[in-house]
Design an enzyme around this catalytic site. Structure first.
Site, short mmCIF file in Angstrom:
data_model
loop_
_atom_site.label_atom_id
_atom_site.label_comp_id
_atom_site.label_asym_id
_atom_site.label_seq_id
_atom_site.Cartn_x
_atom_site.Cartn_y
_atom_site.Cartn_z
N ARG A 22 1.36 -14.66 -4.68
CA ARG A 22 1.28 -14.85 -6.13
C ARG A 22 -0.04 -15.48 -6.53
O ARG A 22 -0.66 -15.05 -7.51
CB ARG A 22 2.46 -15.70 -6.63
CG ARG A 22 3.78 -14.96 -6.55
CD ARG A 22 4.95 -15.83 -6.91
NE ARG A 22 5.01 -16.97 -5.99
CZ ARG A 22 5.51 -18.15 -6.28
NH1 ARG A 22 6.01 -18.39 -7.48
NH2 ARG A 22 5.55 -19.12 -5.38
N ASN A 40 8.30 -14.19 -7.26
CA ASN A 40 9.12 -13.95 -6.08
C ASN A 40 10.51 -13.53 -6.52
O ASN A 40 11.03 -14.04 -7.51
CB ASN A 40 9.23 -15.21 -5.22
CG ASN A 40 7.97 -15.50 -4.44
OD1 ASN A 40 7.13 -14.64 -4.24
ND2 ASN A 40 7.83 -16.74 -4.01
#
Length: 91
Positions: A22, A40
């Site tokens: 990320r 996620n």
């Protein structure tokens, strides 16, 4: 530029959680001028929506695949409607 924009919804599988995916997605997107978000998922995949030119989105996915520790084993993607937004962030 707006007419060249597309938006894709992605699901990445493999070693993609706990490896900085990320953070790196945000960094790469910002450097390329791509907007959207990344997060996620409970099923150990990473979900992402990204918006930019077809070429920039392909470049972003390629760059993510070359990052240390990240091992993308599968990518599901689909084109979705373009949204009005600025920036790229982690959810």
């Amino acid at each position: 530029m707006r007419e060249n924009l597309i938006r894709k919804h992605y699901w990445f599988s493999g070693r993609v959680q706990g490896v900085g995916f990320r953070y790196r997605a945000c960094y790469i997107a910002s450097s390329l001028g791509v907007t959207g978000w990344v997060r996620n998922n409970w099923d150990e995949r990473v979900e992402m929506e990204a918006q930019g030119s077809r070429e920039l989105l392909a470049q972003m996915v390629e760059m993510l695949g070359r990052q240390r520790f990240i091992e993308i084993e599968g990518i599901e993607e689909r084109v979705i409607p373009v949204e009005v937004e600025s920036g790229f962030y982690s959810r």
